[in-house]
Write a protein that holds these residues in place. Structure first.
Motif, PDB file in Angstrom:
ATOM      1  N   GLU A 126       0.886  -1.221   0.091  1.00  0.00           N
ATOM      2  CA  GLU A 126       0.160   0.047  -0.134  1.00  0.00           C
ATOM      3  C   GLU A 126       0.934   1.211   0.176  1.00  0.00           C
ATOM      4  O   GLU A 126       2.050   1.294   0.590  1.00  0.00           O
ATOM      5  CB  GLU A 126      -0.882  -0.019   1.183  1.00  0.00           C
ATOM      6  N   ARG A 128       1.642   4.689   1.517  1.00  0.00           N
ATOM      7  CA  ARG A 128       1.258   5.486   2.552  1.00  0.00           C
ATOM      8  C   ARG A 128       2.159   6.547   2.804  1.00  0.00           C
ATOM      9  O   ARG A 128       3.391   6.725   2.196  1.00  0.00           O
ATOM     10  CB  ARG A 128       1.344   4.499   3.733  1.00  0.00           C
ATOM     11  N   THR A 155      -1.782  10.198   4.841  1.00  0.00           N
ATOM     12  CA  THR A 155      -1.971   9.599   3.562  1.00  0.00           C
ATOM     13  C   THR A 155      -3.257  10.239   3.097  1.00  0.00           C
ATOM     14  O   THR A 155      -3.399  10.448   1.909  1.00  0.00           O
ATOM     15  CB  THR A 155      -2.241   8.020   3.657  1.00  0.00           C
ATOM     16  N   TRP A 302      -6.421  -2.212  -6.348  1.00  0.00           N
ATOM     17  CA  TRP A 302      -6.948  -0.742  -6.473  1.00  0.00           C
ATOM     18  C   TRP A 302      -7.182  -0.158  -4.799  1.00  0.00           C
ATOM     19  O   TRP A 302      -7.733  -0.834  -4.376  1.00  0.00           O
ATOM     20  CB  TRP A 302      -8.153  -1.025  -7.300  1.00  0.00           C
ATOM     21  N   ARG A 303      -6.891   1.170  -4.768  1.00  0.00           N
ATOM     22  CA  ARG A 303      -7.353   1.798  -3.804  1.00  0.00           C
ATOM     23  C   ARG A 303      -8.913   2.282  -3.830  1.00  0.00           C
ATOM     24  O   ARG A 303      -9.319   2.430  -5.100  1.00  0.00           O
ATOM     25  CB  ARG A 303      -6.481   2.823  -3.515  1.00  0.00           C
ATOM     26  N   ARG A 304      -9.398   2.626  -2.829  1.00  0.00           N
ATOM     27  CA  ARG A 304     -10.797   3.218  -2.939  1.00  0.00           C
ATOM     28  C   ARG A 304     -10.799   4.457  -3.560  1.00  0.00           C
ATOM     29  O   ARG A 304     -11.532   4.928  -4.590  1.00  0.00           O
ATOM     30  CB  ARG A 304     -11.366   3.192  -1.561  1.00  0.00           C
ATOM     31  N   SER A 305      -9.608   5.385  -3.459  1.00  0.00           N
ATOM     32  CA  SER A 305      -9.493   6.563  -4.061  1.00  0.00           C
ATOM     33  C   SER A 305      -9.436   6.291  -5.623  1.00  0.00           C
ATOM     34  O   SER A 305      -9.730   7.326  -6.427  1.00  0.00           O
ATOM     35  CB  SER A 305      -8.295   7.346  -3.486  1.00  0.00           C
ATOM     36  N   ASP A 306      -8.729   5.028  -6.088  1.00  0.00           N
ATOM     37  CA  ASP A 306      -8.675   5.033  -7.546  1.00  0.00           C
ATOM     38  C   ASP A 306     -10.249   4.980  -8.176  1.00  0.00           C
ATOM     39  O   ASP A 306     -10.529   5.666  -9.355  1.00  0.00           O
ATOM     40  CB  ASP A 306      -7.725   3.597  -7.777  1.00  0.00           C
TER      41      ASP A 306
END
Length: 650
Positions: A126, A128, A155, A302-306
């Motif tokens: 991840e 950070r 982050t 994938w990140r939630r922000s993606d």
């Protein structure tokens, strides 16, 4: 000197007990009883600190740390305790070492802001960001013998700032673009570069033919474009296609790991260079119209922000595309209108230089019942519009200016319709007017549409004012009190996004209402990410009015956020149950948290509590109660079904 209790810290410190029991005799630090007072004092400060902190002692920088530091590393056991920093940090030591050496040699502290430090959690790396300090620790002689490090994760703030910066770049890039295809190209290129993706594009969906077609897309160097390809909708699989048609964003980190995916389907996607994807649907009037896709040839966490930024780009781009298409359609319509009126009018007529009509198309008589010859055309015009029409005609006859006026026609049946009359002079060689060529066109629908547009603008102004009032209230309450700028910014953005998502749900149904279950799922999926710890139970489908939908969406945002920070979702064993049903004209929705930390009633109520207990009451025609039960928060919401139910949208 023998120290019976070398580490004086609260009994709740897990790391203190581990350090006491650790065999230090074989380490460079030696037996714990022989540690220097300076080291023990620094370690006590470290262990009492709530933020991730560590002590590095000796020439090898032997690592000692507190509980928060271990939690930051995501390690279930203190595997790095007592290791030299170079061994503990591995490849990260290449750029950390110069910082440590600079502090040791200068004896001055060092502060680093927003430094990226990758962290492995559950086998996934991840990204950070941290702000940390390195402070020198001296021994009894005054020489620097070690370093105390304290850090804070930033982050969320960094990603929020990046997202805002990207949105500004996107808005600037799309401003002024009038070609719909160019709008898509600009947006996909920016999104692909921002996410570091392999391929980003738009697919137009034809539900009648059951295919998705790609005209163009953006690709990273070496990646294959899908431009010109047509894929059957069945290639998405029935479950994924159903989710897309309902407006849900599809986020898949590894197609090969899906238990229900057929080998043939996975092979087909692999052949297109797709192993991980994000797909954002465009649903209009209940139909799937287009898809924004982000593709990767290898698995990607994938990140939630993606997914959030992809959805934001899709919505902004589609709005820009629709605006560009509308502007193009308007230009084409105006051009067509001009040619139709001037070359193929509904009613054509001519007039002599003195203004007397000498030839009128038969349709004028079909409309008005008069011939229109001479001055009789005035009999086919609304009495109130005759003076202005005559005045304009006299002005054109005297000056040679184009005659152009809107007026109402008096039809055979006594009704009235709006029309537009225009006339152009034809001049002789000496400049004198030889003849007037005129046309009259029925523009009644356009005038009605303009009135309708005016009403829509008034309605839009009303909604914008209400939205701004909501934003003003959120801003005032978020910034109220003793709160840091970074935290206020994060809270404000999160609440605005919750309001935005609720608006999106209402937009899908033309602001006539939103489904209760969809509101609940949207809140848990977008704010919580991992929905496996939520149990949703609902009886029946209820569509809420816009005001009630917005109020409930904001309340659920506060509940989910509170659960993540202080409640059930802050613990690995925590669970949240959300249930709703109708009882004798009353909607009963209950939020119950279990498995989290022990709950105590707060000394004062924050914005979230006030929003739930006070704000919901007028919007739901009911009440909301917060019960801080020892095993978890319980929120009970009661609303009048008659007051919150939206009109039937079927």
């Amino acid at each position: 000197m023998v120290i019976s209790s070398p580490v004086a810290v609260p009994a709740s410190s897990r790391m203190a007990e581990i350090i006491r029991r650790h065999d230090w005799a074989a380490s460079p630090l030696g037996p714990i009883e022989a540690w220097p007072d300076r080291l023990r004092f620094a370690l006590e400060i470290c262990l009492r600190t709530s933020s991730p902190s560590a002590v590095y002692w000796g020439p090898d920088f032997i690592l000692l740390h507190n509980d928060a530091f271990g939690a930051w590393l995501g390690l279930p056991e203190p595997r790095l305790l007592g290791q030299p920093a170079q061994q503990a940090y591995g490849e990260l030591w290449d750029w950390l070492s110069p910082q440590f050496q600079a502090v040791m040699e200068s004896g001055q502290g060092l502060s680093v802001a927003e430094q990226i430090i990758p962290v492995a959690r559950d086998g996934v790396i991840e990204e950070r960001y941290w702000t940390y300090t390195l402070s020198p620790l001296t021994d009894e002689t005054g020489a620097v013998a070690g370093i105390l490090s304290q850090r804070e994760e930033v982050t969320r703030a960094v990603l929020a700032e990046r997202r805002l910066s990207f949105q500004i770049r996107l808005a600037d890039a799309l401003r002024g673009e009038t070609d719909p295809q160019r709008v898509k190209q600009v947006a996909t290129a920016l999104l692909g570069e921002h996410l570091g993706a392999s391929r980003v594009g738009y697919a137009e969906v034809d539900e009648a033919r059951q295919v998705a077609s790609v005209r163009s897309d953006w690709t990273r160097d070496g990646s294959t474009s899908l431009a010109g390809q047509h894929a059957p909708l069945s290639s998405f699989g029935s479950e994924a296609l159903g989710a897309l048609r309902s407006g849900e964003v599809l986020v898949l980190p590894d197609l090969g790991s899906l238990p229900a995916a057929s080998p043939e389907l996975v092979a087909a996607w692999n052949a297109m260079g797709v192993r991980a994807l994000i797909t954002v649907p465009l649903v209009r009037d209940g139909a799937l119209r287009a898809l924004l896709y982000v593709h990767e040839p290898e698995p990607r966490a994938w990140r939630r922000s993606d997914a959030a930024i992809a959805r934001d780009v899709a919505e902004r781009t589609w709005a820009a595309v629709e605006r560009a298409q509308a502007e193009r359609s308007l230009r084409e319509s105006e051009d067509h209108y001009r040619h139709t009126v001037e070359l193929n009018p509904q009613v054509t007529w001519t007039a002599t230089p003195d203004g007397a009509l000498n030839r009128v198309a038969r349709r004028w008589e079909e409309w008005t019942g008069t011939t229109g010859l001479g001055d009789s055309w005035a009999e086919g015009i609304h009495p109130e519009d005759v003076p202005a029409s005559f005045a304009a005609w006299r002005h054109s006859l005297e000056t040679g200016d184009v005659y152009d006026i809107e007026h109402r026609l008096k039809l055979r049946d006594g009704s009235f319709r709006w029309a537009r009359s225009r006339a152009f002079p034809r001049h002789g060689k000496d400049g004198a007017i030889l003849l007037w060529y005129g046309s009259t066109e029925d523009i009644h629908e356009r005038k009605v549409a303009e009135e309708h547009q005016r009403l829509l603008i008034n309605e839009l102004n009303h909604r914008v004012k209400n939205t701004l009032a909501s934003v003003q209230a959120i801003a005032f309450q978020t910034l109220k009190g003793d709160v840091s700028l970074a935290e206020a910014r994060a809270r404000f953005e999160a609440r605005l996004l919750a309001l935005s998502r609720a608006h999106n749900l209402l937009t899908e149904r033309n602001w006539e209402g939103a489904g209760l279950e969809r509101i609940v799922r949207d809140a848990t999926e977008h704010l919580a990410g991992d929905t496996s710890r939520f149990e949703l139970r609902g009886e029946g489908e209820l569509s809420l009015r816009p005001r009630a939908a917005l109020a409930l969406a904001l309340a659920l945002h506060e509940l989910v956020t509170n659960a993540a920070k202080y409640g059930a979702r802050s613990s690995e064993r925590g669970r949240v149950s959300i249930a709703w049903r109708e009882e004798q004209g009353t909607l009963l929705l209950e939020w119950k948290e279990t498995g989290g930390p022990e709950v105590n009633a707060p000394e004062r109520r924050g914005f979230g509590s006030r929003l739930i207990e006070r704000g919901l009451a007028p919007d739901l025609a009911g009440r909301a109660d917060l019960d801080f039960e020892p095993d978890g928060l319980r929120c009970t919401i009661r609303a009048s079904v008659e007051a919150v139910r939206a009109a039937d949208l079927a």
